[in-house]
Structures are given as C-alpha cells and as structure tokens.
Write a protein that holds these residues in place. Structure first.
Motif, PDB file in Angstrom:
ATOM      1  N   ASP A 136     -39.800 -31.147   7.630  1.00  0.00           N
ATOM      2  CA  ASP A 136     -40.006 -29.769   8.062  1.00  0.00           C
ATOM      3  C   ASP A 136     -39.632 -29.630   9.527  1.00  0.00           C
ATOM      4  O   ASP A 136     -38.895 -30.453  10.074  1.00  0.00           O
ATOM      5  CB  ASP A 136     -41.443 -29.319   7.783  1.00  0.00           C
ATOM      6  N   GLN A 137     -40.102 -28.572  10.171  1.00  0.00           N
ATOM      7  CA  GLN A 137     -39.813 -28.283  11.576  1.00  0.00           C
ATOM      8  C   GLN A 137     -38.332 -27.946  11.805  1.00  0.00           C
ATOM      9  O   GLN A 137     -37.711 -28.392  12.769  1.00  0.00           O
ATOM     10  CB  GLN A 137     -40.238 -29.446  12.484  1.00  0.00           C
ATOM     11  N   PHE A 138     -37.775 -27.147  10.905  1.00  0.00           N
ATOM     12  CA  PHE A 138     -36.421 -26.619  11.066  1.00  0.00           C
ATOM     13  C   PHE A 138     -36.500 -25.115  11.319  1.00  0.00           C
ATOM     14  O   PHE A 138     -37.503 -24.471  11.026  1.00  0.00           O
ATOM     15  CB  PHE A 138     -35.591 -26.839   9.796  1.00  0.00           C
ATOM     16  N   VAL A 139     -35.410 -24.561  11.841  1.00  0.00           N
ATOM     17  CA  VAL A 139     -35.275 -23.108  11.864  1.00  0.00           C
ATOM     18  C   VAL A 139     -34.718 -22.656  10.515  1.00  0.00           C
ATOM     19  O   VAL A 139     -35.376 -21.935   9.767  1.00  0.00           O
ATOM     20  CB  VAL A 139     -34.390 -22.643  13.032  1.00  0.00           C
ATOM     21  N   HIS A 140     -33.490 -23.103  10.182  1.00  0.00           N
ATOM     22  CA  HIS A 140     -32.900 -22.800   8.879  1.00  0.00           C
ATOM     23  C   HIS A 140     -32.245 -24.067   8.316  1.00  0.00           C
ATOM     24  O   HIS A 140     -31.044 -24.301   8.537  1.00  0.00           O
ATOM     25  CB  HIS A 140     -31.852 -21.693   8.998  1.00  0.00           C
ATOM     26  N   PRO A 141     -32.996 -24.918   7.609  1.00  0.00           N
ATOM     27  CA  PRO A 141     -32.371 -26.105   7.010  1.00  0.00           C
ATOM     28  C   PRO A 141     -31.337 -25.677   5.987  1.00  0.00           C
ATOM     29  O   PRO A 141     -31.594 -24.814   5.147  1.00  0.00           O
ATOM     30  CB  PRO A 141     -33.554 -26.834   6.360  1.00  0.00           C
ATOM     31  N   ASN A 142     -30.172 -26.275   6.039  1.00  0.00           N
ATOM     32  CA  ASN A 142     -29.053 -25.762   5.242  1.00  0.00           C
ATOM     33  C   ASN A 142     -28.447 -26.867   4.369  1.00  0.00           C
ATOM     34  O   ASN A 142     -28.890 -27.116   3.270  1.00  0.00           O
ATOM     35  CB  ASN A 142     -28.033 -25.128   6.183  1.00  0.00           C
ATOM     36  N   GLY A 143     -27.417 -27.557   4.879  1.00  0.00           N
ATOM     37  CA  GLY A 143     -26.763 -28.593   4.088  1.00  0.00           C
ATOM     38  C   GLY A 143     -27.549 -29.891   4.070  1.00  0.00           C
ATOM     39  O   GLY A 143     -28.337 -30.171   4.976  1.00  0.00           O
ATOM     40  N   SER A 163     -39.639 -22.995   6.137  1.00  0.00           N
ATOM     41  CA  SER A 163     -38.284 -23.473   5.814  1.00  0.00           C
ATOM     42  C   SER A 163     -38.301 -25.000   5.850  1.00  0.00           C
ATOM     43  O   SER A 163     -38.406 -25.596   6.928  1.00  0.00           O
ATOM     44  CB  SER A 163     -37.277 -22.904   6.812  1.00  0.00           C
ATOM     45  N   GLN A 164     -38.162 -25.624   4.668  1.00  0.00           N
ATOM     46  CA  GLN A 164     -38.427 -27.052   4.531  1.00  0.00           C
ATOM     47  C   GLN A 164     -37.393 -27.730   3.633  1.00  0.00           C
ATOM     48  O   GLN A 164     -36.559 -27.082   3.012  1.00  0.00           O
ATOM     49  CB  GLN A 164     -39.824 -27.259   3.925  1.00  0.00           C
ATOM     50  N   VAL A 165     -37.527 -29.053   3.554  1.00  0.00           N
ATOM     51  CA  VAL A 165     -36.724 -29.866   2.645  1.00  0.00           C
ATOM     52  C   VAL A 165     -37.671 -30.489   1.625  1.00  0.00           C
ATOM     53  O   VAL A 165     -38.730 -31.016   1.989  1.00  0.00           O
ATOM     54  CB  VAL A 165     -35.956 -30.969   3.402  1.00  0.00           C
ATOM     55  N   TYR A 166     -37.277 -30.426   0.356  1.00  0.00           N
ATOM     56  CA  TYR A 166     -38.137 -30.872  -0.736  1.00  0.00           C
ATOM     57  C   TYR A 166     -37.503 -32.012  -1.530  1.00  0.00           C
ATOM     58  O   TYR A 166     -36.277 -32.159  -1.567  1.00  0.00           O
ATOM     59  CB  TYR A 166     -38.405 -29.718  -1.709  1.00  0.00           C
TER      60      TYR A 166
END
Length: 398
Positions: free
Chosen positions: A262-269, A245-248
């Motif tokens: 990275d290193q999130f549980v559930h990246p959302n907003g 679960s990452q940010v791109y």
C-alpha cells in the motif's frame, strides 16, 4: 541547438558505442555527459513532463539510445513501424495479451479517457490483431501498414477491461475496472469464439474494489497479483472509491484475497522478475483525471522483494523516476531489463535502474507486449511494431 552541436552529439555518442561492434541505422545516440550541465542560457528547458526529451529534434518514431547496451536489446536492424491505426478512436490502450499458439494479440480500448467513447453508460472494447497478417503485410513493403483489428463480442460481465496477462491455463486473464455500479473483477476469457467467460473475483469480502488496473501471475504459481487505483472515479465511470489504492494477492484455489502493498497514490502497472523474487509497481500519481496533473506527485516505478513464504511485498525502493509523463504498463525481458509505457513512448532500463534507451513516439504510450514478431506498442490511436531481438519473459501459467 546548432547543426555543429548536433553533429558533435552524434559523433561523440557513436564513438561511445563503437566497442559494441554494432550500430543501428536510423537510431539517435544521446551521450548523457553532454547534458550534465546546460547553462542558464539553455533554450530547451522542459517545464512540463508532457514534453519529451528530444534534443536532436528528430521526427518520431525513432529509437533513442542512451547507453550502448541498448543495442543488445534492439539488435542491428530494428525499426519502428505502424501496424494499425484509427485516428478517431483510442482502440489500443491497455491489457495486451499475446497467445503464441494463435499468434494473436488481444488488447482493450481506452476506458473513460480521450477518444475512448466509453464511460458511465458505455463499455470499452476488447479487440485482437493477427500477427501473421502483420508479418505478411510488413514483408511486402518498407513502410507502415494498417491491419484490420477484430472486435470481440464479450459477456456483459466484462466491463471496462484495463489489464491483462496470460495465457492463464489457456485463457485470457483480464482485470476490469467496472462501470457505474457494476463491480470491477478478474475474469477468464476463452480466446476462441464464443469467448466463454468466467468471473473469478469481484469483491473484497463484500466490498467492491475501486477500479482494477493491471494483473500478473507470480512466476511458477497460479496466484494473481493486481493493482486497484481510483481511476474509474477520476475518469468519471465509477463511484467514489471506498478502499485505499492498493496491491492485492488472490489465490484462486482457496479464494483468499489480501493486500500485499500500500502507500501509493495511483498504483498502476505490475510485473515480476522471471524468478519471481522481485516485483515492480508503477505509480502514476501525477495523473489525476478530472483533478488534473500534478508534477510533484509520483511518476515512479517502485521495486520490492517478494517474501518467499507470505508473498507480501517488502523492502520498497525507487527503481526509476520517469522524465516524460508517468509509467503505466510494465513488462520485463528474459534478461531482466524493464520496459514501461510512458509519456513519450516505451522507456527501457537495465537491471540497475539506468535508463538505456527509448522507443520514442513523442506521445503517451500505455502498454507493450512481446511477440514472436517483436515488441508490439499500444499508442491509443495506433499500434506499432519494433522488430527487436530481445525476448519477453514467459507470462503464461499452465
């Protein structure tokens, strides 16, 4: 709480805001100093974050003020009024996009969740509401209104819309979570019929994303940043995740896509400051879909510096932890104040991360959007308008 104690809260808090030379009829003023110590015999302990903090027992919706500066956001006559409602259908969940030239707000229904009527075999719905009609209806009454929303007939390439921003070069920019084996994607949709659609991205070097959730354009560029948690799987409409679960970051001019955080549980907003130097990511880790709720996992907004050369996210730190529910969609106003949809409504923090007020609905509110008419709030089965004076930062990319 006794009537005298409640009166004392109001009296003290009103005195605290007197220097602003403004007041807001109907608002509830909470002085945080009155709650630093509540004692062992306190009868309103909140053992569940699903219960909102409403010590005055005020019926929602209402405006809750924790700091006098919140009145600079609301203005002297703000109210919260319902503008559309469908109690049996979560039609107003996420992906709000405001198109000023048309005075329309586009948004999506709940994908895979309660009252969403979507899942492995059924797509979610994208709709729009005409804010000119909203303004005319509200001007004719002092109460709530129920404006008819219009559903869009979109391409089958658009599956389970969950995030949106723009206008992007005149179009709506959506991220989809995908459905079943149909891949998550970034899509451009013309806001006018027949809503021509262009898919911009649907894979990471041949691997399907998990279930894209939200998207923003870095101010001053046309580069897209998006989050990819596992909620499609957790809500039963996507296969088991095959990526973290990452940010791109995606540059549509070169086709380059890469991870920036990275290193999130559930990246959302996701959101940026108006100058593009700072990014915010909400982590709704406590909300686990079919795995249940775990209040020891993040319900947190993280803040990052945006590297000026690589645009990677650096210097991660906690911006705010949410007291009710988890932070979902996130937006900023022109002054840098941060707004997020949470378990009790829309929470607002100043640039230092201090909670200054809430648009209190006492129900889960996933997203919000600034318009010419004020702040539109998506609350699953209802939409609200708060006619505040703060203005949202520009999200359009030319």
């Amino acid at each position: 709480m006794t009537k005298s104690a409640a009166g004392a809260i109001l009296t003290v808090a009103l005195a605290a805001v007197s220097y602003t030379k403004a007041s807001l009829p109907g608002a509830v003023y909470i002085d945080p100093l009155l709650y630093t110590v509540v004692g062992a015999n306190y009868t309103k302990w909140r053992n569940s974050s699903a219960v909102g903090f409403d010590p005055t027992n005020t019926p929602p919706p209402f405006i809750q003020v924790f700091d006098p500066s919140f009145l600079e956001i609301t203005g002297p006559s703000a109210t919260i009024r319902s503008i559309a409602s469908n109690p049996g259908f979560a039609f107003a969940h996420e992906a709000p996009i405001y198109v000023p030239d048309l005075n329309l707000v586009f948004f999506a229904s709940n994908a895979g969740g309660t009252l969403g009527y979507s899942g492995w075999y059924n797509n979610s719905v994208v709709s729009m509401i005409n804010m000119t009609e909203v303004d005319m209806a509200l001007a004719s009454t002092t109460g709530d209104v129920n404006i008819q929303v219009q559903t869009l007939d979109l391409s089958d390439a658009v599956q389970m819309v969950n995030g949106g921003t723009g206008p992007y070069k005149g179009d709506l920019l959506f991220v989809t979570s995908g459905r079943a084996l149909l891949p998550p994607s970034i899509v451009r949709v013309n806001p006018n019929p027949p809503y021509n659609t262009t898919v911009l991205l649907d894979n990471f070097l041949g691997r399907q994303f998990n279930s894209l959730n939200d998207v923003k354009i870095l101010p001053g560029t046309d580069i897209m940043f998006f989050t990819d948690p596992a909620y499609g799987w957790l809500n039963g409409f996507r296969p088991e995740p095959m990526l973290p679960s990452q940010v791109y970051r995606f540059d549509p001019s070169t086709g380059q896509v890469r991870v920036v955080a990275d290193q999130f549980v559930h990246p959302n907003g996701i959101a940026f400051t108006p100058d593009g130097k700072t990014a915010f990511i909400t982590d709704t880790g406590m909300l686990g879909g079919f795995l249940g709720t775990n209040q020891t996992l993040p319900a947190t907004i993280y803040q990052f510096d945006v590297n000026p050369s690589t645009q990677s996210f650096t210097n991660r730190r906690v911006f705010a932890y949410i007291d009710s529910g988890a932070p979902d969609g996130i937006q900023l106003d022109t002054k840098g104040n941060v707004y997020a949809g949470c378990g009790d409504g829309i929470n607002v923090w100043n640039v230092e991360g201090a909670l200054i007020g809430k648009f209190y609905l006492n129900s889960t509110t996933a997203e919000l959007m600034f318009t010419k008419s004020g702040l539109v709030i998506l609350e699953e089965t209802s939409m609200y308008l708060a006619n505040i004076q703060a203005q949202g930062m520009t999200l359009a990319a030319l």
